[in-house]
Design an enzyme around this catalytic site. Structure first.
Site, PDB file in Angstrom:
ATOM      1  N   GLY A  72      -3.642  29.058  17.865  1.00 52.02           N
ATOM      2  CA  GLY A  72      -4.318  27.904  17.293  1.00 52.02           C
ATOM      3  C   GLY A  72      -5.588  28.293  16.553  1.00 52.02           C
ATOM      4  N   THR A  73      -6.326  29.234  17.102  1.00 53.03           N
ATOM      5  CA  THR A  73      -7.590  29.645  16.477  1.00 53.03           C
ATOM      6  C   THR A  73      -7.343  30.174  15.067  1.00 53.03           C
ATOM      7  OG1 THR A  73      -8.519  30.191  18.628  1.00 53.03           O
ATOM      8  CG2 THR A  73      -9.549  31.228  16.715  1.00 53.03           C
ATOM      9  N   ASN A 153      -9.433  18.346  23.234  1.00 52.12           N
ATOM     10  CA  ASN A 153      -8.981  19.189  24.339  1.00 52.12           C
ATOM     11  C   ASN A 153      -9.735  18.955  25.646  1.00 52.12           C
ATOM     12  OD1 ASN A 153     -10.861  20.431  22.371  1.00 52.12           O
ATOM     13  ND2 ASN A 153     -11.112  21.975  23.962  1.00 52.12           N
ATOM     14  N   GLN A 181      -3.577  20.407  21.045  1.00 50.84           N
ATOM     15  CA  GLN A 181      -3.357  19.720  22.324  1.00 50.84           C
ATOM     16  C   GLN A 181      -2.292  18.633  22.237  1.00 50.84           C
ATOM     17  OE1 GLN A 181      -4.630  20.383  25.353  1.00 50.84           O
ATOM     18  NE2 GLN A 181      -5.993  22.016  24.710  1.00 50.84           N
ATOM     19  N   SER A 201      -0.447  25.681  18.775  1.00 48.27           N
ATOM     20  CA  SER A 201      -0.548  26.905  19.567  1.00 48.27           C
ATOM     21  C   SER A 201       0.573  26.972  20.601  1.00 48.27           C
ATOM     22  CB  SER A 201      -1.908  26.914  20.275  1.00 48.27           C
ATOM     23  OG  SER A 201      -1.967  27.955  21.218  1.00 48.27           O
ATOM     24  N   GLY A 202       1.191  28.140  20.737  1.00 54.67           N
ATOM     25  CA  GLY A 202       2.321  28.294  21.652  1.00 54.67           C
ATOM     26  C   GLY A 202       1.972  28.104  23.123  1.00 54.67           C
ATOM     27  N   HIS A 203       0.841  28.684  23.538  1.00 58.68           N
ATOM     28  CA  HIS A 203       0.599  28.720  24.991  1.00 58.68           C
ATOM     29  C   HIS A 203       0.217  27.375  25.592  1.00 58.68           C
ATOM     30  CE1 HIS A 203      -3.932  29.095  25.334  1.00 58.68           C
ATOM     31  NE2 HIS A 203      -3.782  29.371  24.055  1.00 58.68           N
ATOM     32  N   THR A 239       3.190  42.499  10.438  1.00 59.22           N
ATOM     33  CA  THR A 239       4.548  42.469  10.986  1.00 59.22           C
ATOM     34  C   THR A 239       4.701  41.296  11.954  1.00 59.22           C
ATOM     35  OG1 THR A 239       4.695  44.847  10.745  1.00 59.22           O
ATOM     36  CG2 THR A 239       6.257  43.838  12.278  1.00 59.22           C
ATOM     37  N   CYS A 327     -12.568  28.415  26.653  1.00 57.10           N
ATOM     38  CA  CYS A 327     -13.220  29.370  25.759  1.00 57.10           C
ATOM     39  C   CYS A 327     -14.724  29.413  25.987  1.00 57.10           C
ATOM     40  CB  CYS A 327     -12.976  28.998  24.309  1.00 57.10           C
ATOM     41  SG  CYS A 327     -11.294  28.547  23.998  1.00 57.10           S
TER      42      CYS A 327
HETATM   43  N1  PLP Z   1      -7.907  24.010  19.282  1.00 55.67           N
HETATM   44  C1  PLP Z   1      -7.859  23.334  20.442  1.00 55.67           C
HETATM   45  C2  PLP Z   1      -8.031  21.854  20.438  1.00 55.67           C
HETATM   46  C3  PLP Z   1      -7.632  24.010  21.638  1.00 55.67           C
HETATM   47  O1  PLP Z   1      -7.591  23.342  22.787  1.00 55.67           O
HETATM   48  C4  PLP Z   1      -7.478  25.421  21.606  1.00 55.67           C
HETATM   49  C5  PLP Z   1      -7.322  26.193  22.842  1.00 55.67           C
HETATM   50  O2  PLP Z   1      -7.880  25.864  23.859  1.00 55.67           O
HETATM   51  C6  PLP Z   1      -7.512  26.068  20.361  1.00 55.67           C
HETATM   52  C7  PLP Z   1      -7.736  25.327  19.227  1.00 55.67           C
HETATM   53  C8  PLP Z   1      -7.322  27.551  20.246  1.00 55.67           C
HETATM   54  O3  PLP Z   1      -5.949  27.903  20.382  1.00 55.67           O
HETATM   55  P1  PLP Z   1      -5.543  29.384  20.781  1.00 55.67           P
HETATM   56  O4  PLP Z   1      -5.930  29.560  22.228  1.00 55.67           O
HETATM   57  O5  PLP Z   1      -4.050  29.429  20.587  1.00 55.67           O
HETATM   58  O6  PLP Z   1      -6.249  30.302  19.860  1.00 55.67           O
END
Ligand code: PLP
Length: 383
Positions: A72-73, A153, A181, A201-203, A239, A327
């Protein structure tokens, strides 16, 4: 030993067994580089293409509009920095909100420092919702991109992005939404929702960490933020992480199939937990509106108690919760989201986020409720 209970699904989720199973061959027999022309490469390429179809299907997008990223970042960074870089210096204004994830806020700050962008940060109301009309009033002829998250989030509030996206589309301004989210939890239809970019974001949806995607609508210009090979149609060099991409695709397929039912189940559990806590602990209150929010999370203030003490106390009982964004955990600063809602430091420090997921059961919720009540009463003798 009691079963461990995980109530931090907004931070990350476990990989589903079906996802792991789908990924496995791409670590072993089908390990080819998706850029190679031989059979090994073609096998990997087909897997990446199929996963792109699965991600696109969840969003009702064209597969060619999906750019795989490391999460996501990176998707947020790509949308914001990429869009700004593609425009002339006199058209580099960004409009965003005070409750965005740092992946957006810090990308805006970088655009300001390195690309000469001007950044306007919209405040939000006490309910944790940004005012659409007011946001639109800050869009001018210099505005390059508006970035408003789909759902927050920390408190789960869902933003009025349809209205803002439409206004941007009418004015020819890019609109980016961080949907990390919300993807897989509430429906998103990109054929009717006119966003230019969307980050996922996958996780957060039971795929592995380190994989995500940026939806970039056909015709939207942006400068790649990693350069080298021609992967992802020259939009993201490097890659391809084939196994993780396959995992993301599978997770999207599974989310699409079961979303309505699962979201309803989770919401019922969340509401039961929240109501139970409100009854048992006088003064406890939910942050942000309870009307327009994601089904799986609640953020509760426990006045007179440090949120950190609750997190540590529950951890000793085998229950995992958090104070907000993973984070920023470890920093002593209270959450920028809660401060943006107008909470004072003390209240913001007393907040705890409980986020449910696929594995969460009724008995888990009851145990978490009892443990939280007991702990808060112990920590706040005046209750
Ligand atoms: N944006 C939001 C709203 C999130 O909650 C998060 C992760 O907590 C991210 C971005 C970042 O995603 P990633 O952990 O896949 O880099």
């Amino acid at each position: 030993m009691n079963k461990r209970i995980y109530l931090d699904h907004s931070a990350t989720t476990p990989v589903r067994p079906e996802v792991l199973e789908a990924m496995h061959p791409y670590f072993t027999a089908s390990f080819g580089n998706a850029g190679s022309i031989h059979a090994f490469g073609r096998e990997a390429r087909k897997a990446v293409d199929d996963a792109r179809d699965q991600v696109a299907a969840l969003l009702n997008a064209d597969p060619r509009e999906i750019v795989f990223t490391s999460g996501g970042t990176e998707a947020d960074n790509l949308a914001i920095l990429g869009a700004i870089e593609a425009l002339p210096v006199n058209k580099r204004r960004i409009v965003t909100t005070s409750i965005e994830h740092h992946a957006v806020l810090h990308a805006c700050e970088r655009a300001r420092l390195r690309l000469g962008a001007e950044v306007f940060v919209m405040p939000v109301g006490k309910d944790g919702i940004v005012d659409a009309e007011e946001t639109m009033s800050h869009i001018d002829e210099r505005t390059a991109i508006v970035s408003v998250m789909h759902a927050n989030n920390e408190i789960g509030t869902i933003q009025p992005i349809e209205q803002i996206a439409r206004a941007c589309a009418e004015r020819g301004v890019c609109f980016h939404t961080d949907a990390v989210q919300s993807v897989g939890r509430i429906p998103i239809d990109l054929r009717t929702l006119p966003v230019s970019f969307l980050a996922l974001s996958g996780h957060k949806i039971n795929a592995p960490k380190g994989i995500g995607a940026c939806f970039a609508r056909k015709g939207t210009e942006f400068a790649p933020q990693s350069v080298g090979g021609a992967q992802e149609r020259d939009r993201r060099a490097g890659t391809e992480n084939v196994a993780a991409i396959v995992g993301l695709g599978k997770a999207c397929e599974l989310a699409r199939a079961g979303m309505a039912q699962e979201s309803e189940r989770i919401q019922r559990l969340r509401d039961r937990f929240e109501t139970g806590i409100m009854i048992a602990i006088p003064g406890a209150h939910v942050n942000g509106t309870r009307d327009r929010r994601l089904p799986h999370l609640t953020n509760i203030c426990f006045p007179g108690v440090e949120g950190e003490s609750i997190i540590l106390g529950l951890d000793m009982e085998g229950i995992a919760v958090s104070s907000g964004s993973a984070c920023t955990s470890g920093s002593l600063e209270p959450s920028h989201v809660l401060l943006a809602l107008g909470l004072d430091y003390e209240h913001a420090q007393s907040a705890v986020r409980f986020s449910l997921g696929r594995g969460t059961t009724g008995p888990d919720i009851d145990r978490a409720m009892a443990a939280t009540t007991q702990l808060v009463r112990r920590l706040n003798r005046s209750l």
